[in-house]
Write a protein that holds these residues in place. Structure first.
Motif, PDB file in Angstrom:
ATOM      1  N   CYS A   1      -6.465 103.350  52.693  1.00 47.07           N
ATOM      2  CA  CYS A   1      -7.667 104.188  52.711  1.00 47.07           C
ATOM      3  C   CYS A   1      -7.282 105.624  53.050  1.00 47.07           C
ATOM      4  CB  CYS A   1      -8.667 103.676  53.741  1.00 47.07           C
ATOM      5  SG  CYS A   1      -9.317 102.037  53.370  1.00 47.07           S
ATOM      6  N   GLN A   2      -7.920 106.538  52.375  1.00 49.58           N
ATOM      7  CA  GLN A   2      -7.685 107.951  52.618  1.00 49.58           C
ATOM      8  C   GLN A   2      -9.027 108.641  52.818  1.00 49.58           C
ATOM      9  OE1 GLN A   2      -5.425 109.413  49.292  1.00 49.58           O
ATOM     10  NE2 GLN A   2      -3.613 108.269  49.861  1.00 49.58           N
ATOM     11  N   GLU A   3      -8.970 109.875  53.264  1.00 47.59           N
ATOM     12  CA  GLU A   3     -10.180 110.666  53.450  1.00 47.59           C
ATOM     13  C   GLU A   3     -10.963 110.716  52.134  1.00 47.59           C
ATOM     14  OE1 GLU A   3     -11.327 115.322  54.307  1.00 47.59           O
ATOM     15  OE2 GLU A   3      -9.327 114.611  54.785  1.00 47.59           O
ATOM     16  N   THR A   4     -12.285 110.634  52.222  1.00 46.35           N
ATOM     17  CA  THR A   4     -13.121 110.676  51.022  1.00 46.35           C
ATOM     18  C   THR A   4     -12.985 112.027  50.341  1.00 46.35           C
ATOM     19  OG1 THR A   4     -14.692 109.082  51.933  1.00 46.35           O
ATOM     20  CG2 THR A   4     -15.493 110.513  50.164  1.00 46.35           C
ATOM     21  N   LYS A   5     -12.560 111.969  49.073  1.00 44.17           N
ATOM     22  CA  LYS A   5     -12.358 113.186  48.296  1.00 44.17           C
ATOM     23  C   LYS A   5     -12.405 112.820  46.817  1.00 44.17           C
ATOM     24  CE  LYS A   5      -9.254 117.133  48.044  1.00 44.17           C
ATOM     25  NZ  LYS A   5      -8.006 117.723  48.533  1.00 44.17           N
ATOM     26  N   ILE A   6     -13.220 113.518  46.047  1.00 46.64           N
ATOM     27  CA  ILE A   6     -13.356 113.272  44.618  1.00 46.64           C
ATOM     28  C   ILE A   6     -13.122 114.596  43.903  1.00 46.64           C
ATOM     29  CG2 ILE A   6     -14.873 112.457  42.771  1.00 46.64           C
ATOM     30  CD1 ILE A   6     -15.788 111.539  46.282  1.00 46.64           C
TER      31      ILE A   6
ATOM     32  N   ASN B   1      -6.302 104.164  36.832  1.00 45.13           N
ATOM     33  CA  ASN B   1      -5.487 103.299  37.669  1.00 45.13           C
ATOM     34  C   ASN B   1      -6.215 103.112  38.996  1.00 45.13           C
ATOM     35  OD1 ASN B   1      -3.421 101.771  38.759  1.00 45.13           O
ATOM     36  ND2 ASN B   1      -2.230 103.542  39.375  1.00 45.13           N
ATOM     37  N   VAL B   2      -6.760 101.929  39.215  1.00 47.34           N
ATOM     38  CA  VAL B   2      -7.410 101.603  40.484  1.00 47.34           C
ATOM     39  C   VAL B   2      -6.316 101.139  41.436  1.00 47.34           C
ATOM     40  CG1 VAL B   2      -9.082 100.132  41.656  1.00 47.34           C
ATOM     41  CG2 VAL B   2      -9.597 101.042  39.378  1.00 47.34           C
ATOM     42  N   ILE B   3      -6.110 101.911  42.478  1.00 49.01           N
ATOM     43  CA  ILE B   3      -5.026 101.671  43.432  1.00 49.01           C
ATOM     44  C   ILE B   3      -5.492 100.811  44.591  1.00 49.01           C
ATOM     45  CG2 ILE B   3      -3.388 102.837  44.988  1.00 49.01           C
ATOM     46  CD1 ILE B   3      -3.884 105.331  43.039  1.00 49.01           C
TER      47      ILE B   3
ATOM     48  N   ASN C   1     -13.195  98.162  52.663  1.00 51.33           N
ATOM     49  CA  ASN C   1     -13.192  99.402  53.440  1.00 51.33           C
ATOM     50  C   ASN C   1     -13.167 100.672  52.601  1.00 51.33           C
ATOM     51  OD1 ASN C   1     -13.018  98.166  56.077  1.00 51.33           O
ATOM     52  ND2 ASN C   1     -10.964  97.559  55.479  1.00 51.33           N
ATOM     53  N   CYS C   2     -12.568 100.604  51.410  1.00 50.87           N
ATOM     54  CA  CYS C   2     -12.394 101.833  50.645  1.00 50.87           C
ATOM     55  C   CYS C   2     -12.040 101.560  49.189  1.00 50.87           C
ATOM     56  CB  CYS C   2     -11.328 102.718  51.272  1.00 50.87           C
ATOM     57  SG  CYS C   2      -9.684 101.961  51.339  1.00 50.87           S
ATOM     58  N   PHE C   3     -12.043 102.644  48.422  1.00 50.27           N
ATOM     59  CA  PHE C   3     -11.723 102.620  46.994  1.00 50.27           C
ATOM     60  C   PHE C   3     -10.876 103.845  46.683  1.00 50.27           C
ATOM     61  CE2 PHE C   3     -12.617 103.994  42.669  1.00 50.27           C
ATOM     62  CZ  PHE C   3     -12.400 102.828  41.962  1.00 50.27           C
ATOM     63  N   ARG C   4      -9.870 103.662  45.812  1.00 45.97           N
ATOM     64  CA  ARG C   4      -9.044 104.797  45.408  1.00 45.97           C
ATOM     65  C   ARG C   4      -8.579 104.590  43.982  1.00 45.97           C
ATOM     66  NH1 ARG C   4      -3.346 106.515  47.176  1.00 45.97           N
ATOM     67  NH2 ARG C   4      -3.268 104.426  48.024  1.00 45.97           N
ATOM     68  N   MET C   5      -8.656 105.663  43.168  1.00 39.53           N
ATOM     69  CA  MET C   5      -8.201 105.586  41.782  1.00 39.53           C
ATOM     70  C   MET C   5      -7.817 106.962  41.262  1.00 39.53           C
ATOM     71  SD  MET C   5     -11.637 105.223  39.374  1.00 39.53           S
ATOM     72  CE  MET C   5     -10.866 105.585  37.809  1.00 39.53           C
TER      73      MET C   5
END
Length: 165
Positions: free
Chosen positions: A35-40, A124-126, A131-135
């Motif tokens: 999980c990382q800080e929310t950033k889009i 690419n969904v990492i 808890n979180c989502f990152r791609m």
């Protein structure tokens, strides 16, 4: 007085308990480590843009659970609105698994709305956990009047509250 073998047993049990408790904590931290800080962020037709996370949800379907994510741009000007809606299998990661990626923008009195799966989308969904989502993603979409090219797309979304399971 304790014998050396009794002292060794107490020491051995203490070490086993210590390492057992650490490994349990490590598994929790491993889940949160991705999980990382929310950033889009992304480049839209070469213009750098940042979005905000507006919501998330899980829907039940016949083949499992579907994750829905919503992002938007806070603009002071209502004639410059943009949003993104994603749908994909919950807890699934990998290349090009996004089932729906809807991008909308209202810019210069012109509405553009399209599902990037009808165009070209590389993703690419990492991370996809409770808890979180990152791609990462990039793609091109055209409608009858215009073309939108997105490059260097990155989404890191850490949920305020984890999904309950």
């Amino acid at each position: 007085m304790k014998t050396p073998s009794q002292i060794f047993k107490v020491f051995f049990i203490s070490v086993v308990v210590l390492f057992s408790s650490c490994s349990k904590d490590d598994s929790k931290s491993d889940e949160n480590a991705s999980c990382q800080e929310t950033k889009i962020t992304m480049l839209v037709n070469g213009e750098s843009q940042s979005f905000h996370a507006y919501g998330r949800g899980i829907d039940i379907r016949s083949d499992g659970y579907e994750l829905s994510l919503n992002f938007g741009r806070e603009e002071q000007n209502p004639y410059q609105e943009q949003s993104i809606v994603l749908h994909l299998p919950y807890k699934t990661t990998g290349q090009n698994i996004i089932e729906q990626f809807i991008y909308s923008q209202y810019k210069d009195n012109t509405l553009f709305r399209g599902d990037f799966l009808e165009g070209e989308l590389q993703s690419n969904v990492i991370t996809n956990t409770k808890n979180c989502f990152r791609m990462t993603f990039s793609g091109k979409l055209s409608d009858a009047n215009q073309e939108v090219i997105i490059t260097e797309g990155k989404i890191s979304y850490t949920y305020e509250e984890p999904f309950s399971e």
